[in-house]
Write an enzyme that holds these catalytic residues in place. Structure first.
Site, PDB file in Angstrom:
ATOM      1  N   SER A  55       0.839  -1.210   0.000  1.00 41.24           N
ATOM      2  CA  SER A  55       0.000   0.000   0.000  1.00 41.24           C
ATOM      3  C   SER A  55       0.870   1.255   0.000  1.00 41.24           C
ATOM      4  O   SER A  55       0.486   2.283  -0.577  1.00 41.24           O
ATOM      5  CB  SER A  55      -0.964  -0.012   1.188  1.00 41.24           C
ATOM      6  OG  SER A  55      -0.277   0.104   2.402  1.00 41.24           O
ATOM      7  N   ASN A  56       2.040   1.199   0.609  1.00 44.72           N
ATOM      8  CA  ASN A  56       2.942   2.351   0.524  1.00 44.72           C
ATOM      9  C   ASN A  56       3.490   2.515  -0.898  1.00 44.72           C
ATOM     10  O   ASN A  56       3.649   3.635  -1.380  1.00 44.72           O
ATOM     11  CB  ASN A  56       4.087   2.215   1.534  1.00 44.72           C
ATOM     12  CG  ASN A  56       3.716   2.773   2.900  1.00 44.72           C
ATOM     13  OD1 ASN A  56       3.300   3.924   3.010  1.00 44.72           O
ATOM     14  ND2 ASN A  56       3.836   1.966   3.931  1.00 44.72           N
TER      15      ASN A  56
ATOM     16  N   ARG B 172      12.978  -8.386   5.012  1.00 45.05           N
ATOM     17  CA  ARG B 172      14.325  -8.907   5.216  1.00 45.05           C
ATOM     18  C   ARG B 172      15.246  -7.786   5.693  1.00 45.05           C
ATOM     19  O   ARG B 172      15.122  -6.649   5.250  1.00 45.05           O
ATOM     20  CB  ARG B 172      14.877  -9.472   3.911  1.00 45.05           C
ATOM     21  CG  ARG B 172      14.143 -10.690   3.391  1.00 45.05           C
ATOM     22  CD  ARG B 172      14.590 -11.004   1.966  1.00 45.05           C
ATOM     23  NE  ARG B 172      16.014 -11.293   1.896  1.00 45.05           N
ATOM     24  CZ  ARG B 172      16.567 -12.491   2.103  1.00 45.05           C
ATOM     25  NH1 ARG B 172      15.798 -13.520   2.393  1.00 45.05           N
ATOM     26  NH2 ARG B 172      17.873 -12.671   2.024  1.00 45.05           N
TER      27      ARG B 172
ATOM     28  N   LEU C 256      18.613  -5.904   5.528  1.00 46.72           N
ATOM     29  CA  LEU C 256      19.653  -5.752   4.514  1.00 46.72           C
ATOM     30  C   LEU C 256      21.029  -6.035   5.131  1.00 46.72           C
ATOM     31  O   LEU C 256      21.300  -5.655   6.265  1.00 46.72           O
ATOM     32  CB  LEU C 256      19.641  -4.330   3.951  1.00 46.72           C
ATOM     33  CG  LEU C 256      18.330  -3.863   3.316  1.00 46.72           C
ATOM     34  CD1 LEU C 256      18.516  -2.473   2.717  1.00 46.72           C
ATOM     35  CD2 LEU C 256      17.840  -4.835   2.260  1.00 46.72           C
TER      36      LEU C 256
ATOM     37  N   ASN D  68      13.339   3.706   4.919  1.00 49.00           N
ATOM     38  CA  ASN D  68      12.368   2.731   5.423  1.00 49.00           C
ATOM     39  C   ASN D  68      11.261   3.497   6.150  1.00 49.00           C
ATOM     40  O   ASN D  68      11.452   4.638   6.573  1.00 49.00           O
ATOM     41  CB  ASN D  68      13.038   1.749   6.385  1.00 49.00           C
ATOM     42  CG  ASN D  68      12.114   0.624   6.813  1.00 49.00           C
ATOM     43  OD1 ASN D  68      11.259   0.181   6.045  1.00 49.00           O
ATOM     44  ND2 ASN D  68      12.273   0.169   8.045  1.00 49.00           N
TER      45      ASN D  68
ATOM     46  N   HIS E  82       8.410   3.020   9.390  1.00 51.88           N
ATOM     47  CA  HIS E  82       8.154   2.165  10.544  1.00 51.88           C
ATOM     48  C   HIS E  82       6.920   2.678  11.282  1.00 51.88           C
ATOM     49  O   HIS E  82       6.799   3.880  11.509  1.00 51.88           O
ATOM     50  CB  HIS E  82       9.376   2.169  11.464  1.00 51.88           C
ATOM     51  CG  HIS E  82       9.245   1.236  12.622  1.00 51.88           C
ATOM     52  ND1 HIS E  82       9.513  -0.116  12.505  1.00 51.88           N
ATOM     53  CD2 HIS E  82       8.845   1.439  13.891  1.00 51.88           C
ATOM     54  CE1 HIS E  82       9.280  -0.696  13.675  1.00 51.88           C
ATOM     55  NE2 HIS E  82       8.878   0.214  14.536  1.00 51.88           N
TER      56      HIS E  82
ATOM     57  N   LEU F 284      18.903  -1.924  13.580  1.00 50.24           N
ATOM     58  CA  LEU F 284      17.481  -2.231  13.358  1.00 50.24           C
ATOM     59  C   LEU F 284      16.655  -0.977  13.651  1.00 50.24           C
ATOM     60  O   LEU F 284      16.455  -0.624  14.815  1.00 50.24           O
ATOM     61  CB  LEU F 284      17.051  -3.382  14.286  1.00 50.24           C
ATOM     62  CG  LEU F 284      15.567  -3.771  14.205  1.00 50.24           C
ATOM     63  CD1 LEU F 284      15.205  -4.282  12.824  1.00 50.24           C
ATOM     64  CD2 LEU F 284      15.232  -4.804  15.269  1.00 50.24           C
ATOM     65  N   ASP F 285      16.233  -0.290  12.596  1.00 51.54           N
ATOM     66  CA  ASP F 285      15.401   0.911  12.733  1.00 51.54           C
ATOM     67  C   ASP F 285      16.102   2.026  13.519  1.00 51.54           C
ATOM     68  O   ASP F 285      15.472   2.759  14.271  1.00 51.54           O
ATOM     69  CB  ASP F 285      14.056   0.567  13.411  1.00 51.54           C
ATOM     70  CG  ASP F 285      13.260  -0.456  12.611  1.00 51.54           C
ATOM     71  OD1 ASP F 285      13.368  -0.444  11.374  1.00 51.54           O
ATOM     72  OD2 ASP F 285      12.543  -1.259  13.221  1.00 51.54           O
TER      73      ASP F 285
ATOM     74  N   GLU G 122       1.149   7.113   6.904  1.00 56.93           N
ATOM     75  CA  GLU G 122       2.309   6.618   6.139  1.00 56.93           C
ATOM     76  C   GLU G 122       2.182   6.967   4.656  1.00 56.93           C
ATOM     77  O   GLU G 122       3.153   7.389   4.023  1.00 56.93           O
ATOM     78  CB  GLU G 122       2.413   5.090   6.265  1.00 56.93           C
ATOM     79  CG  GLU G 122       2.900   4.614   7.615  1.00 56.93           C
ATOM     80  CD  GLU G 122       3.019   3.096   7.684  1.00 56.93           C
ATOM     81  OE1 GLU G 122       3.396   2.591   8.742  1.00 56.93           O
ATOM     82  OE2 GLU G 122       2.733   2.416   6.677  1.00 56.93           O
TER      83      GLU G 122
END
Lengths: 201, 201
Positions: free
Chosen positions: B12-13, B90, B92, B106, B108, B143-144, B173
């Site tokens: 959807s993004n 996944r 990276l 990304n 979140h 991670l984020d 978003e």
């Protein structure tokens, strides 16, 4: 219902509570203000409004538990039902926290659980967030970990530094904290596990 | 400028980016869509708009690095300048991240650094926050943890469960991610240390 406010500094949140009480929207009375610092301006603010202001010197006590016990005695003598920490710079001992379960509130200048502890505003700026805010929460035995009562977001501007962001967060605090107290006084807060359910009425 | 979108699910993004590109407000072209899952509906969305859609099966590669290298080769062949992860499930590998420094984004579904990793929405509800939101950030090797580009707060309602809150966050978003891409394409993002400075123009 009787509210006690614990302070260490200027007491601008205390001032907001006093205003709310005088306007009749706090749902209770600011019965006493207790400070661990004699020079806290918050004590003067209390006296200006005819509210009892007590300075209790931590150095007069051999340990944290004794100090906290003496605060608890003062609170019990005044039939205090809710304790609001407003810039109180000491960690409460577990004995204190257990004596008043779900009856101690704190306000923190970030959207917890992000940036707990000291310098929440600086932490947020250093991390580079675009949204911060403030949190009113119940106090448990952890550091800023208790159930969240109210939160409100505050945008971080590209031009912000610690002082400007803190100032905008403070403005929100002065609205949010009296509101949280009022909800408590009206019996509209229910804690279930980690969640505090607000009865919006 | 050429954008690649990496997806694993519904996309959807991705759809929001395609709409922005077709309206001429993305500042670039969605050149290719790559998925690690053959059944990802995002691939179909891409094809519906005449965009190249590539399925690359991780099982055809002996290790993560080989898989990522094959994606990098596809990106290089297409002169991709920005990579947007949109529900790509996944992590990276460092080789990939270092090949495209400051060129991978990304999104979140929380106000990072709160609630990183999987199930950000559920984590926020379980913690009992009253404000959550979403974050577009650059991808680094953590991670984020990369520099935050844009964030927007979303209030948590007393009646919310994971699905209702996630739905409202998704709506934000779909506005925020194309905007972050557009800012990048216009050269209005500057990373200094942990902070991403947005030139609001």
């Amino acid at each position: 219902m009787n509210l006690a406010v614990l302070v260490s500094g200027s007491g601008s949140n205390l001032q907001a509570m006093i205003h709310a009480a005088e306007k009749g929207v706090l749902g209770g009375t600011v019965k006493t203000v207790i400070s661990d610092r004699s020079e806290a301006f918050a004590l003067q603010r209390a006296r200006n409004h005819g509210i009892e202001a007590i300075y209790l010197n931590p150095r007069d006590f051999s340990c944290r538990e004794d100090y906290d016990q003496s605060i608890c005695t003062l609170l019990e003598e005044r039939a205090i039902e809710l304790i609001a920490l407003a810039g109180f710079m000491r960690l409460l001992s577990p004995v204190f926290v257990r004596r008043y379960p779900g009856q101690i509130m704190n306000i923190h200048p970030s959207l917890l659980p992000a940036f707990p502890g000291l310098d929440g505003v600086k932490q947020a700026l250093d991390y580079g967030v675009k949204v911060s805010g403030c949190t009113v929460h119940f106090v448990d035995e952890g550091l800023d970990t208790g159930p969240i009562i109210l939160q409100e977001a505050v945008p971080v501007l590209e031009t912000d530094h610690e002082e400007t962001l803190h100032q905008r967060i403070h403005q929100v605090e002065h609205r949010l904290y009296p509101r949280a107290i009022s909800l408590f006084m009206q019996g509209r807060l229910t804690v279930k596990g980690r969640r505090c359910i607000v009865d919006e009425g």
